[in-house]
Enzyme design. Structure first.
Site: not given
Length: 281
Positions: A227, A261
């Protein structure tokens, strides 16, 4: 790693989270931030599922609605169409795989659970974008990932602001968990929503303070894989953010994460095993 023992009920089988799980990401969207458009054809989707399973992944998380900052809104009809095609391929090839679907819509949740025996619903809005979601999940009886997001994917990164970051998110979880329980949801997993309505500083404060959310007595999912909190800080591309992802996943595990995740399953599984060895009594 968390000292509290957690289990979730998947189709009547209690699954222990004493050893953290690796959830592999399968985005079937054309515009996700890292792998948008990569998995569209049957061969590509099946190969990605095989990769997740072969690398030790415990859950396949399928998303048909891009939630990257500023992503275009996708209609319910389009989301269902994408999922129906992909899930038919995946379930035929991997009938016993544990599958999670990333959706905030109650109608989509009902369809994927009833038609394709999806095991877990992963809701980025924590019940805030569809007032029917909690009732639907309570009736379906599947585990529910309740995530915090300030705003919507279209506007969440415009100006994220909190009076008190930890306090505000804790209050959100307290309210939503209470309502979810009232609607009959038994298995709840919390997700702090890294990158969803948070600045760079907010994300790192949440990671440092992850243990504070153990007060809810619920398992926690952490999703930081490649991210912007990594690649913007390091001034690199998402393609080069694997080492940063592993570093943050290690911190997350040490601070109590039960599910990671990730895009890179093999590296996440290795991280889980190393941290378990490090924290053995």
């Amino acid at each position: 790693m968390s000292g509290k023992s957690h289990v979730i009920n998947i189709k009547g089988e209690l699954r222990s989270l004493d050893k953290p799980l690796a959830m592999g990401i399968l985005n079937i969207t054309p515009d996700s931030f890292f792998d948008g458009g990569k998995y569209q054809l049957e061969k590509e989707i099946i190969e990605r599922c095989e990769q997740i399973i072969n690398e030790g992944g415990d859950i396949i998380d399928i998303g048909a609605y891009s939630s990257r900052p500023g992503a275009m809104h996708v209609s319910e009809r389009e989301e269902i169409s994408r999922l129906t095609q992909s899930l038919s391929w995946v379930r035929k090839r991997f009938p016993d795989a544990v599958i999670s679907v990333d959706t905030f819509r109650a109608s989509v949740s009902r369809m994927v659970v009833n038609d394709f025996e999806v095991d877990i619903i992963n809701d980025i809005s924590g019940g805030m974008m569809d007032e029917k979601m909690f009732v639907e999940i309570g009736e379906l009886g599947v585990p529910y990932i309740l995530m915090h997001m300030q705003g919507t994917p279209q506007n969440m990164q415009m100006n994220p602001t909190y009076n008190n970051l930890i306090g505000d998110i804790s209050l959100f979880f307290a309210k939503q968990v209470k309502q979810a329980r009232f609607c009959g949801i038994k298995d709840i997993i919390l997700d702090l929503g890294f990158g969803f309505g948070k600045t760079l500083e907010h994300n790192y404060e949440l990671l440092r303070e992850l243990k504070q959310f153990e007060l809810f007595g619920l398992p926690m999912l952490v999703g930081v894989s490649r991210k912007s909190m990594i690649y913007k800080l390091l001034n690199i591309l998402p393609e080069h953010a694997l080492n940063g992802t592993t570093a943050l996943n290690t911190v997350a595990l040490l601070n109590g994460a039960n599910i990671l995740r990730v895009h890179d399953v093999k590296e996440a599984v290795e991280c889980i095993n190393l941290v378990r060895q490090l924290t053995k009594a």
